[in-house]
Design a protein around this motif. Structure first.
Motif, short mmCIF file in Angstrom:
data_model
loop_
_atom_site.label_atom_id
_atom_site.label_comp_id
_atom_site.label_asym_id
_atom_site.label_seq_id
_atom_site.Cartn_x
_atom_site.Cartn_y
_atom_site.Cartn_z
N PRO A 212 45.24 19.23 -21.78
CA PRO A 212 46.54 20.11 -22.19
C PRO A 212 46.19 21.46 -22.87
N SER B 39 48.76 15.74 -19.99
CA SER B 39 47.89 14.72 -20.63
C SER B 39 46.82 14.35 -19.69
N TYR C 169 44.15 10.73 -19.16
CA TYR C 169 43.74 9.43 -19.24
C TYR C 169 42.56 9.12 -18.72
N GLU D 261 56.45 12.07 -18.85
CA GLU D 261 56.21 10.82 -20.10
C GLU D 261 56.51 9.46 -19.22
N LYS E 18 52.94 9.24 -17.05
CA LYS E 18 52.23 9.02 -18.20
C LYS E 18 52.05 7.51 -18.55
#
Length: 527
Positions: free
Chosen positions: A163, A170, A172, A413, A416
Motif C-alpha cells: 500500500p 493490500s 496477503y 474489499e 481481499k
C-alpha cells in the motif's frame, strides 16, 4: 442533487439483480463455495495434463484450434450453457526450421523469434557484430551484419506492491516471505521486439538474441507475439551457445555467420469461444482467459473456468442473480489480431463490445484469470562454472499473484476477503500495474495482461496474474503449477463471482461510473 441524479442513473442497472437476490435468500443459496462440491486437486491435475497434451498453441495453429474445440466439449457437458463464437481471419506465422553456423561451426538454436522475416531454406550469411546492452543498433554499427544481443533482465521493487509503494491496496503474505526491500526479476524476451525493429531500420541482415538461461530451458521460447512481420530474421540461443558465439568474436577477427529462419504465413481463422450461463438477470458477469499459450501455466485460466461453470450451473437459477458468460479468448499471442493499427488481441475486441453494452445495463463486471498457482522458480548460478543462470523450482513458494482491481473500494474489499479466507498466499491486491496518471481515465492504464483492455475500456475488472520466469517456454509443463495453490485461487475467484451476482452495481463500479462520465465529457483515455 448530483447524488440523486447518479442514483437514478444506477437504479436500472441494480434493479435486475434484486428479485433474484430476494428469492436466493429464501432458497438459502450458498454464501460461499462448498469445497466438497468443487473440483479436487486430482481433477485439476487431470485437466492440466489434458491441456499439456495439446503442446504449444500459437494463435491459429492446429493445436490451438484443437484445444478450443476440447474446451467447448468440456463446457458442453455442463447443463444450461449456451454457445457462440467470435471468428477472426489471420495470417498465421509458421516456423519451418531454423539454423545457425558461426565461423563454419554449427550453433544450436533454441527458437526463432516469432514473426521473423523468412530467409527461406537457404538462409543468409553476413559478418557478426556483438552490440552490448545500452548500445543502439544503427546503420553505422549494424548495416549488412548479423547483430548479437544479450536479453535483458527486468527488475521490479517489491515495495511497489505494498500500500505504501504506490500500486498496492493490500498484501496477503502471512509467512512474511516477500522481502519488502527486495525486488523481483525475470528475463525479458519482449526486448527482441525493439531489437528486430531497430535492426531492420539499420539495414542489418539478422539478429541473434542471447539468453542467460541454458538451451534446455528456453527451447521453443515464444515472444514477442505482436502478430506483425519483422523486417529481419531473428533467433534465440541459450547461454552456452551465446558464449560460443562471443568466444569466436573475442579474437578480434571478422567472424562470418549463416542464419536460417525458414517461415511461412498461412491464412487461417481463429475464434473466441463464448459459453453463457443464464441467470436471473441478463446483465453479465464476464469471466475471461485466453486459450493460446506455450505452457500449461500460461493459459490455465480456462481450466478453472470449466470447474467454475460446473459449480455455478449446479445452483438454482435463483442463486445466480446475474448471467455469467465464460469467454475463452483468442489472439493473446497475436496482439494485432485485426490489423497493424490496433494492438489489443481478442481481449481488446471483446472489451470494446462490452464497453458498448455497459451503459445499457448489459454488463456488470469482468473477471480475468491468468497463471493461477504458478510455482516459483529461482534463477541461480549454474554449477561447474557454466555461463549464465538456471531456473530451479522453489520447494515451498508460489510466484506473487498480482490482482489489479479497478477503482472500487467495495470490489477490492470483496477480493481481499476471499483471498484471505481461502489462504491464497503471496497475493497483492493492486490499484494497477502502471504508475497513476490523474489526467486520464482510468488513472492506472496497465493491468499487466488480459485485464488491461477491459480496464482501459472503463469496465469494472478483477485481473489476477502472476509473472513466472517459466512463462514463455514450453519446456516447463504441469510441474510448474502448484495444484493446491491453483485450487485455492480457483475457489477464491469462484466465490468472487458468486458474490458479484447480488452485489449492487454502484458498489461493483465504484469510481468507474464517474470516470465513464468524464470520458464522455472529453477526458482522454489511455494512449
Amino acid at each position: 442533487m448530483r447524488r440523486l441524479a447518479l442514483l437514478a442513473l444506477l437504479l436500472p442497472l441494480v434493479a435486475p439483480a434484486q428479485p433474484a437476490f430476494a428469492q436466493a435468500a429464501a432458497l438459502a443459496c450458498p454464501v460461499r463455495v462448498d469445497p466438497a462440491a468443487f473440483a479436487s486437486e486430482a481433477r485439476l491435475s487431470t485437466l492440466a495434463k489434458q491441456q499439456e497434451a495439446f503442446g504449444p498453441r500459437p494463435t491459429g495453429s492446429t493445436a490451438h484450434a484443437d484445444y478450443v474445440d476440447w474446451l467447448e466439449d468440456e463446457m458442453a457437458a455442463i447443463p444450461s450453457l449456451q454457445f457462440s463464437s467470435l471468428p477472426y481471419a489471420i495470417d498465421r506465422w509458421d516456423s519451418l526450421g531454423t539454423g545457425l553456423t558461426v565461423g563454419g561451426t554449427a550453433v544450436q538454436v533454441a527458437a526463432p523469434v516469432p514473426f521473423s522475416s523468412s530467409t527461406g531454406a537457404g538462409g543468409v550469411s553476413a559478418p557478426l557484430v556483438h552490440l552490448a546492452a545500452g548500445t543502439n543498433i544503427t546503420a553505422a554499427n549494424a548495416a549488412g551484419k548479423i547483430v548479437v544481443r544479450d536479453l535483458p533482465w527486468t527488475s521490479v521493487p517489491n515495495l511497489l506492491f505494498y500500500p505504501l509503494g504506490g500500486l498496492g491496496y493490500s498484501m496477503y503474505d502471512p509467512g512474511l516471505t516477500i522481502n519488502l526491500l527486495g525486488s523481483e526479476s525475470m528475463e525479458a524476451p519482449a526486448a527482441a521486439d525493439a531489437d528486430l525493429k531497430a535492426a531492420a531500420a539499420a539495414g542489418a541482415v539478422g539478429v541473434i538474441e542471447v539468453s542467460q538461461l541454458p538451451h534446455a530451458q528456453i527451447q521453443g521460447m515464444y515472444a514477442p507475439y505482436e502478430g506483425l512481420p519483422y523486417g529481419v530474421p531473428g533467433a534465440y540461443v541459450g547461454a552456452d551457445q551465446g558464449k560460443q558465439i562471443k568466444d569466436a568474436l573475442a579474437a578480434g577477427k571478422p567472424v562470418q555467420a549463416a542464419l536460417t529462419v525458414n517461415a511461412a504465413w498461412t491464412p487461417t481463422t481463429t475464434r473466441t469461444l463464448l459459453a453463457t450461463l443464464p441467470g436471473g438477470s441478463a446483465q453479465k458477469i464476464v469471466v475471461e482467459s485466453h486459450t493460446d499459450g506455450m505452457s500449461p501455466v500460461w493459459d490455465n485460466g480456462p481450466l478453472t473456468m470449466i470447474e467454475m461453470a460446473r459449480y455455478l450451473s449446479s445452483l438454482p437459477v435463483e442463486c445466480r442473480p446475474r448471467t455469467v458468460q465464460f469467454a475463452f479468448v483468442t489472439g493473446h499471442l497475436y496482439q494485432h489480431l485485426t490489423g497493424p493499427n490496433v494492438r489489443e488481441g481478442g481481449a481488446g475486441q471483446l472489451a470494446a463490445q462490452l464497453d458498448a453494452e455497459y451503459d445499457q445495463g448489459g454488463v456488470s463486471s469482468v473477471v480475468v484469470l491468468e497463471h493461477l498457482g504458478a510455482k516459483r522458480y529461482d534463477a541461480v548460478a549454474r554449477p561447474n562454472g557454466l555461463p549464465g543462470k538456471q531456473l530451479v523450482a522453489n520447494p515451498t513458494l508460489t510466484e506473487l499473484l498480482m490482482v489489479p482491481v479497478s477503482e472500487s473500494t467495495p470490489l477490492r474489499e470483496l477480493v481481499k476477503g476471499h483471498i484471505q479466507y481461502w489462504d491464497v498466499k503471496r497475493t497483492a491486491i493492486l490499484k494497477g500495474l502502471s504508475a497513476a496518471d490523474l489526467t486520464t481515465v482510468p488513472h492506472h492504464c496497465g493491468f499487466g495482461g488480459e485485464g488491461t483492455p477491459y480496464n482501459q475500456h472503463l469496465l469494472p475488472v478483477i485481473s489476477p496474474i502472476a509473472a513466472p520466469k517459466t512463462l514463455f517456454s514450453p519446456q516447463f509443463g504441469t510441474e510448474a503449477i502448484d495444484l493446491p495453490a491453483m485450487r485455492k485461487a480457483s475457489l477464491a475467484f469462484t466465490d468472487v463471482v458468486l458474490d458479484l451476482g447480488p452485489m449492487a452495481q454502484s458498489a461493483v463500479a465504484g469510481d468507474v461510473t464517474t470516470m465513464r462520465q468524464q470520458r464522455a465529457s472529453g477526458t482522454p483515455g489511455c494512449a
